[in-house]
Design a protein around this motif. Structure first.
Motif, PDB file in Angstrom:
ATOM      1  N   GLU A  26       0.824  -1.210   0.000  1.00 33.40           N
ATOM      2  CA  GLU A  26       0.000   0.000   0.000  1.00 33.40           C
ATOM      3  C   GLU A  26       0.861   1.264   0.000  1.00 33.40           C
ATOM      4  O   GLU A  26       0.533   2.247  -0.659  1.00 33.40           O
ATOM      5  CB  GLU A  26      -0.957   0.003   1.191  1.00 33.40           C
ATOM      6  CG  GLU A  26      -1.879   1.189   1.230  1.00 33.40           C
ATOM      7  CD  GLU A  26      -2.706   1.408  -0.040  1.00 33.40           C
ATOM      8  OE1 GLU A  26      -3.037   2.576  -0.329  1.00 33.40           O
ATOM      9  OE2 GLU A  26      -3.014   0.432  -0.752  1.00 33.40           O
ATOM     10  N   VAL A  27       1.976   1.235   0.705  1.00 36.58           N
ATOM     11  CA  VAL A  27       2.875   2.400   0.709  1.00 36.58           C
ATOM     12  C   VAL A  27       3.428   2.629  -0.692  1.00 36.58           C
ATOM     13  O   VAL A  27       3.414   3.758  -1.203  1.00 36.58           O
ATOM     14  CB  VAL A  27       4.010   2.231   1.746  1.00 36.58           C
ATOM     15  CG1 VAL A  27       5.063   3.324   1.583  1.00 36.58           C
ATOM     16  CG2 VAL A  27       3.444   2.253   3.165  1.00 36.58           C
ATOM     17  N   VAL A  28       3.891   1.585  -1.363  1.00 39.16           N
ATOM     18  CA  VAL A  28       4.421   1.756  -2.721  1.00 39.16           C
ATOM     19  C   VAL A  28       3.306   2.201  -3.670  1.00 39.16           C
ATOM     20  O   VAL A  28       3.539   2.992  -4.581  1.00 39.16           O
ATOM     21  CB  VAL A  28       5.156   0.495  -3.230  1.00 39.16           C
ATOM     22  CG1 VAL A  28       4.213  -0.596  -3.670  1.00 39.16           C
ATOM     23  CG2 VAL A  28       6.099   0.820  -4.364  1.00 39.16           C
ATOM     24  N   ASN A  29       2.103   1.727  -3.438  1.00 43.87           N
ATOM     25  CA  ASN A  29       0.964   2.128  -4.245  1.00 43.87           C
ATOM     26  C   ASN A  29       0.669   3.625  -4.053  1.00 43.87           C
ATOM     27  O   ASN A  29       0.422   4.352  -5.018  1.00 43.87           O
ATOM     28  CB  ASN A  29      -0.258   1.285  -3.878  1.00 43.87           C
ATOM     29  CG  ASN A  29      -1.359   1.371  -4.890  1.00 43.87           C
ATOM     30  OD1 ASN A  29      -1.113   1.299  -6.091  1.00 43.87           O
ATOM     31  ND2 ASN A  29      -2.577   1.516  -4.408  1.00 43.87           N
ATOM     32  N   GLN A  30       0.697   4.092  -2.814  1.00 40.17           N
ATOM     33  CA  GLN A  30       0.448   5.508  -2.532  1.00 40.17           C
ATOM     34  C   GLN A  30       1.523   6.403  -3.135  1.00 40.17           C
ATOM     35  O   GLN A  30       1.218   7.442  -3.719  1.00 40.17           O
ATOM     36  CB  GLN A  30       0.353   5.748  -1.029  1.00 40.17           C
ATOM     37  CG  GLN A  30      -0.917   5.228  -0.417  1.00 40.17           C
ATOM     38  CD  GLN A  30      -0.989   5.551   1.062  1.00 40.17           C
ATOM     39  OE1 GLN A  30      -0.401   6.515   1.537  1.00 40.17           O
ATOM     40  NE2 GLN A  30      -1.727   4.735   1.808  1.00 40.17           N
ATOM     41  N   VAL A  31       2.778   6.016  -2.978  1.00 41.25           N
ATOM     42  CA  VAL A  31       3.875   6.833  -3.513  1.00 41.25           C
ATOM     43  C   VAL A  31       3.800   6.885  -5.038  1.00 41.25           C
ATOM     44  O   VAL A  31       3.914   7.954  -5.642  1.00 41.25           O
ATOM     45  CB  VAL A  31       5.258   6.309  -3.049  1.00 41.25           C
ATOM     46  CG1 VAL A  31       6.395   7.037  -3.752  1.00 41.25           C
ATOM     47  CG2 VAL A  31       5.391   6.452  -1.531  1.00 41.25           C
ATOM     48  N   SER A  32       3.574   5.751  -5.672  1.00 41.01           N
ATOM     49  CA  SER A  32       3.508   5.745  -7.137  1.00 41.01           C
ATOM     50  C   SER A  32       2.274   6.481  -7.640  1.00 41.01           C
ATOM     51  O   SER A  32       2.336   7.197  -8.641  1.00 41.01           O
ATOM     52  CB  SER A  32       3.559   4.315  -7.681  1.00 41.01           C
ATOM     53  OG  SER A  32       2.491   3.540  -7.173  1.00 41.01           O
TER      54      SER A  32
END
Length: 160
Positions: free
Chosen positions: A91-97
């Protein structure tokens, strides 16, 4: 025109601060270190490539535990890196991207992202030599450190 990579660093900084990490540093990172978990998304559209969040298990676990604490939530598995931790890193990588693609859109660069993929194991190695442009940052804080890598394999940028 590689200033589009700044959008990824800016998005990372914003997301990390929004989830309560005010004491982090983000610096250039020449090395990957001990990688035991990788969360990745593909980038499509005007930029084509991928974004990776890479970490050792201890730093990833402490990051998610601190994130939960910052949000006023309890962790049911404080000493284990379980499925919830993996999904939270995704979810963190999804939010950043996702934030990055919004920032790129403000620069008239149209991109989309793929759903996150999580890989975990001992000594994960990634061969990233075929990138046209790349960004490699280390994020450090009370949790330890993790790495953000963005690799752009090709660009189809609008003429400006």
């Amino acid at each position: 025109m590689t200033n589009y990579l700044d959008s990824f660093t800016d998005a990372l900084q914003q997301i990390v601060q929004e989830i309560g990490f005010t004491d982090t540093s983000i610096v250039d990172s020449p090395e990957d270190g001990n990688v035991e978990i990788v969360a990745s998304v593909g980038i499509t559209g005007d930029l084509q490539g991928f974004m990776l969040l890479r970490s050792n298990i201890q730093s990833a676990r402490l990051f998610i535990d601190k994130m939960l604490q910052n949000m006023g939530m309890d962790n049911d598995e404080p000493d284990v890196f379980g499925q919830f931790h993996k999904e939270a890193i995704g979810e963190v990588v999804n939010q950043v991207s996702g934030r990055s693609t919004m920032m790129l859109a403000d620069k008239s660069i149209d991109c989309n992202i793929t759903p996150p993929t999580i890989v975990s194991g001992a000594n994960i190695y990634t061969d990233l030599r075929s990138c046209e442009a790349s960004l490699n940052k280390e994020v450090s804080g009370v949790f330890g450190h993790f790495n953000l890598f963005v690799g752009i394999k090709s660009t189809v940028l609008p003429n400006k």
